[in-house]
Write a protein that holds these residues in place. Structure first.
Motif, PDB file in Angstrom:
ATOM      1  N   GLY A 182       0.795  -1.217   0.000  1.00  0.00           N
ATOM      2  CA  GLY A 182       0.000   0.000   0.000  1.00  0.00           C
ATOM      3  C   GLY A 182       0.828   1.267   0.000  1.00  0.00           C
ATOM      4  N   SER A 183       0.171   2.370   0.328  1.00  0.00           N
ATOM      5  CA  SER A 183       0.795   3.692   0.212  1.00  0.00           C
ATOM      6  C   SER A 183       1.301   4.251   1.527  1.00  0.00           C
ATOM      7  N   VAL A 184       0.963   3.609   2.656  1.00  0.00           N
ATOM      8  CA  VAL A 184       1.293   4.181   3.958  1.00  0.00           C
ATOM      9  C   VAL A 184       2.171   3.257   4.799  1.00  0.00           C
ATOM     10  N   GLY A 226      -2.501 -15.094  -6.081  1.00  0.00           N
ATOM     11  CA  GLY A 226      -2.617 -14.655  -4.693  1.00  0.00           C
ATOM     12  C   GLY A 226      -2.058 -13.260  -4.503  1.00  0.00           C
ATOM     13  N   PHE A 227      -2.357 -12.669  -3.357  1.00  0.00           N
ATOM     14  CA  PHE A 227      -2.016 -11.280  -3.048  1.00  0.00           C
ATOM     15  C   PHE A 227      -1.450 -11.219  -1.640  1.00  0.00           C
ATOM     16  N   LEU A 228      -0.182 -10.806  -1.516  1.00  0.00           N
ATOM     17  CA  LEU A 228       0.406 -10.542  -0.205  1.00  0.00           C
ATOM     18  C   LEU A 228       0.186  -9.063   0.071  1.00  0.00           C
ATOM     19  N   THR A 229      -0.608  -8.759   1.096  1.00  0.00           N
ATOM     20  CA  THR A 229      -1.114  -7.399   1.294  1.00  0.00           C
ATOM     21  C   THR A 229      -1.011  -6.955   2.745  1.00  0.00           C
ATOM     22  N   HIS A 230      -0.990  -5.628   2.929  1.00  0.00           N
ATOM     23  CA  HIS A 230      -1.044  -5.036   4.270  1.00  0.00           C
ATOM     24  C   HIS A 230      -2.464  -5.006   4.808  1.00  0.00           C
ATOM     25  N   CYS A 231      -3.430  -5.422   4.025  1.00  0.00           N
ATOM     26  CA  CYS A 231      -4.833  -5.497   4.449  1.00  0.00           C
ATOM     27  C   CYS A 231      -5.509  -4.136   4.570  1.00  0.00           C
ATOM     28  N   ASN A 290      -9.197  -0.867   0.751  1.00  0.00           N
ATOM     29  CA  ASN A 290      -9.279  -0.877  -0.708  1.00  0.00           C
ATOM     30  C   ASN A 290      -8.687  -2.160  -1.277  1.00  0.00           C
ATOM     31  N   SER A 291      -7.530  -2.562  -0.750  1.00  0.00           N
ATOM     32  CA  SER A 291      -6.868  -3.765  -1.251  1.00  0.00           C
ATOM     33  C   SER A 291      -7.698  -5.015  -0.973  1.00  0.00           C
ATOM     34  N   VAL A 292      -8.281  -5.098   0.207  1.00  0.00           N
ATOM     35  CA  VAL A 292      -9.093  -6.269   0.547  1.00  0.00           C
ATOM     36  C   VAL A 292     -10.311  -6.369  -0.371  1.00  0.00           C
ATOM     37  N   THR A 293     -11.029  -5.260  -0.557  1.00  0.00           N
ATOM     38  CA  THR A 293     -12.233  -5.312  -1.393  1.00  0.00           C
ATOM     39  C   THR A 293     -11.877  -5.588  -2.856  1.00  0.00           C
ATOM     40  N   GLU A 294     -10.790  -4.994  -3.339  1.00  0.00           N
ATOM     41  CA  GLU A 294     -10.386  -5.232  -4.726  1.00  0.00           C
ATOM     42  C   GLU A 294      -9.949  -6.678  -4.930  1.00  0.00           C
ATOM     43  N   CYS A 332      -1.999 -12.005   4.608  1.00  0.00           N
ATOM     44  CA  CYS A 332      -2.293 -10.747   5.291  1.00  0.00           C
ATOM     45  C   CYS A 332      -1.198 -10.396   6.298  1.00  0.00           C
ATOM     46  N   TRP A 333      -0.609  -9.227   6.120  1.00  0.00           N
ATOM     47  CA  TRP A 333       0.367  -8.695   7.078  1.00  0.00           C
ATOM     48  C   TRP A 333      -0.085  -7.293   7.465  1.00  0.00           C
ATOM     49  N   PRO A 334      -1.038  -7.201   8.417  1.00  0.00           N
ATOM     50  CA  PRO A 334      -1.575  -5.888   8.782  1.00  0.00           C
ATOM     51  C   PRO A 334      -0.524  -5.020   9.455  1.00  0.00           C
ATOM     52  N   TYR A 335      -0.528  -3.750   9.078  1.00  0.00           N
ATOM     53  CA  TYR A 335       0.479  -2.808   9.579  1.00  0.00           C
ATOM     54  C   TYR A 335      -0.047  -1.992  10.757  1.00  0.00           C
ATOM     55  N   PHE A 336      -1.186  -1.309  10.580  1.00  0.00           N
ATOM     56  CA  PHE A 336      -1.752  -0.535  11.695  1.00  0.00           C
ATOM     57  C   PHE A 336      -3.203  -0.183  11.389  1.00  0.00           C
ATOM     58  N   SER A 337      -3.827   0.502  12.330  1.00  0.00           N
ATOM     59  CA  SER A 337      -5.180   1.028  12.179  1.00  0.00           C
ATOM     60  C   SER A 337      -6.194  -0.079  11.900  1.00  0.00           C
TER      61      SER A 337
END
Length: 481
Positions: free
Chosen positions: A304-306, A375-380, A383-387, A397-402
């Motif tokens: 993602g962007s953040v 597959g998609f390795l994502t920060h969760c 927008n990324s999850v819904t897309e 899933c590697w959640p970063y924050f928030s």
């Protein structure tokens, strides 16, 4: 036709929080409202407006349809030519304390122009504000007597979690690091939750943390909006949405996924569909590289962007991905490693030669819908999850924050489309989970579930689906005001 000038009697000012994913979601909704005959003014900060012109090219502003305009206001932060998301703490303080006055001035200027006799653009009749921009939107609403409709570009479950942080504090469950396995059964519409599944912030152990307090204070204003939009669809979060509707002072509309609605409604409006909002230049060569890969063979990686990685986390991800032996497309922003350059080890380059494609940014929706992507390795991010779910693509899933921690819990446990990577990244775990996602039995089950959610999202955005009907109700609500 949406561009018919005589039909535009209502003027919506759209105010996203100045980060990429929120801007993207707000612009998609703005396009949908413009298609329904509403005049749209889209507000960026001067910093992001400059970045958008750099990424999209200045000519995109000269070819806008009638009734859609982009304007910019100052954010009050020091000038910068950086091509990166601004410091999140500074953005929170800017939104809370610095942007309200210039936004009020903008509303006054727009109304003055409307009253000048030109008759082309009507006075502002609605402020469509990101849920985290109410610190700017509500003072303008009170000054000019204009209703505020809030758009929450996060999941309903994550918003509900944010709204219940004050109660966690009352119960003595903060700071959260000491109680992560504590079960929480009292949040309306949310089941099998633990404290670790709630939205989390790096500084949440500090009661004076700027980001934490900003998010919680914004969520506490949930019931003040004239109406609320949540970027989701009813079949995905029925229990939480029912609970949120009972807690709001105005109607709550689940509208999404926005890109499905765009694809359906704006099918013949190429001018509107192709108005971009990326703050980075998108590399399209990666799509040609995907064309050369086997069907469902590629792992797509984007934080993602953040989100930021440490240098060690980058190395652990890199070597785990390399050791999995699967082809991959990896988006590595220039600022992905916080305070340092994103340098990959030579061993990684040797191991992945011929099966890797690395770029700084890409058109994510097109990538996720490419037949080569498995597959998609994502920060969760939401927008990324819904897309990803809308494309039928399962996730690591590697959640970063928030909100990302809550999105991760639902993706992995409730929707069964994800596997979680521990925050303390280890290459062996990354390798094992990539293999499971791409070729294992769990991966096959998650793929099946993701395809089911894709079907349900498609149904929600069909002509008589819940999201399409809610969009119509939203338009009628705005016009009625």
């Amino acid at each position: 036709m949406a561009s018919n000038r005589s039909s535009m009697k209502h003027h919506v000012v759209c105010l996203p929080i100045p980060t990429q994913s929120h801007i993207s979601a707000m612009l998609k909704l703005a396009k949908l409202l413009h298609h329904r005959g509403l005049c749209i003014t889209f507000v960026n900060t001067e910093f992001n407006h400059r970045r958008m012109l750099d990424a999209e090219g200045p000519m995109f502003l000269s070819d806008l349809p009638f009734g859609l305009q982009f304007v910019a206001i100052p954010d009050g932060l020091p000038p910068s030519q950086a091509n990166a998301t601004q410091d999140i703490v500074s953005l929170c303080e800017s939104t809370r304390f610095l942007m309200g006055a210039p936004f009020c001035t903008l509303i006054g200027d727009l109304n003055e122009m409307a009253g000048s006799g030109s008759g082309l653009i009507p006075p502002v009749s609605c402020i469509m504000a990101d849920g985290f921009m109410t610190f700017c939107a509500y003072p303008a609403s009170e000054t000019f007597g204009i209703p505020v409709v809030n758009l929450w570009t996060i999941a309903a479950c994550a918003l509900m979690g944010l709204m219940h942080y004050p109660k966690l504090k009352e119960k003595g469950l903060t700071p959260p690091k000491d109680y992560l396995e504590t079960t929480i059964e009292w949040i309306p519409g949310m089941k099998n939750m633990k404290l670790r599944d709630m939205p989390r912030f790096p500084g949440a152990t500090d009661p004076d943390d700027v980001v934490f307090n900003f998010m919680v204070d914004a969520a506490a204003r949930y019931n003040k909006a004239d109406a609320t939009i949540i970027h989701t669809f009813e079949a995905l979060e029925p229990d939480v949405l029912n609970a949120m509707s009972s807690m709001a002072s105005g109607p709550v509309y689940a509208v999404g996924p926005f890109h499905f609605l765009i694809d359906r409604i704006l099918e013949n409006e190429k001018q509107m569909r192709h108005i971009g909002c990326s703050l980075w230049k998108e590399d399209v060569e990666c799509l040609r590289w995907l064309d050369s890969q086997k069907p469902e063979s590629v792992l797509y990686i984007n934080f993602g962007s953040v989100a930021f990685l440490t240098s060690q986390q980058l190395i652990e991800f890199a070597m785990g991905i390399a050791n999995s032996k699967h082809p991959f497309l990896w988006i590595i922003r220039a600022d992905l490693v916080n305070g340092d350059s994103a340098i990959l080890p030579p061993e990684f380059n040797e191991k992945t030669k011929g099966r890797a494609f690395i770029v700084a940014w890409c058109p994510q929706e097109k990538v996720l819908n490419h037949p080569s992507v498995r597959g998609f390795l994502t920060h969760c991010g939401w927008n990324s999850v819904t897309e990803s779910m809308s494309a039928g693509v399962p996730m690591l899933c590697w959640p970063y924050f928030s909100d990302q921690q809550t999105n991760c819990k639902y993706a992995c446990k409730d929707w069964e489309v994800g596997l979680e990577i521990e925050s303390d990244v280890k290459r062996d775990e990354v390798e094992r989970l990539v293999k499971e996602l791409m070729e294992g039995e769990k991966g096959k089950h998650m793929k099946k579930r993701a395809m089911e959610w894709k079907r349900l999202a498609y149904e929600a955005t069909s002509q008589h689906g819940s999201s399409s009907m809610n969009l119509e109700k939203l338009v009628r609500h705005i016009i009625s005001k």
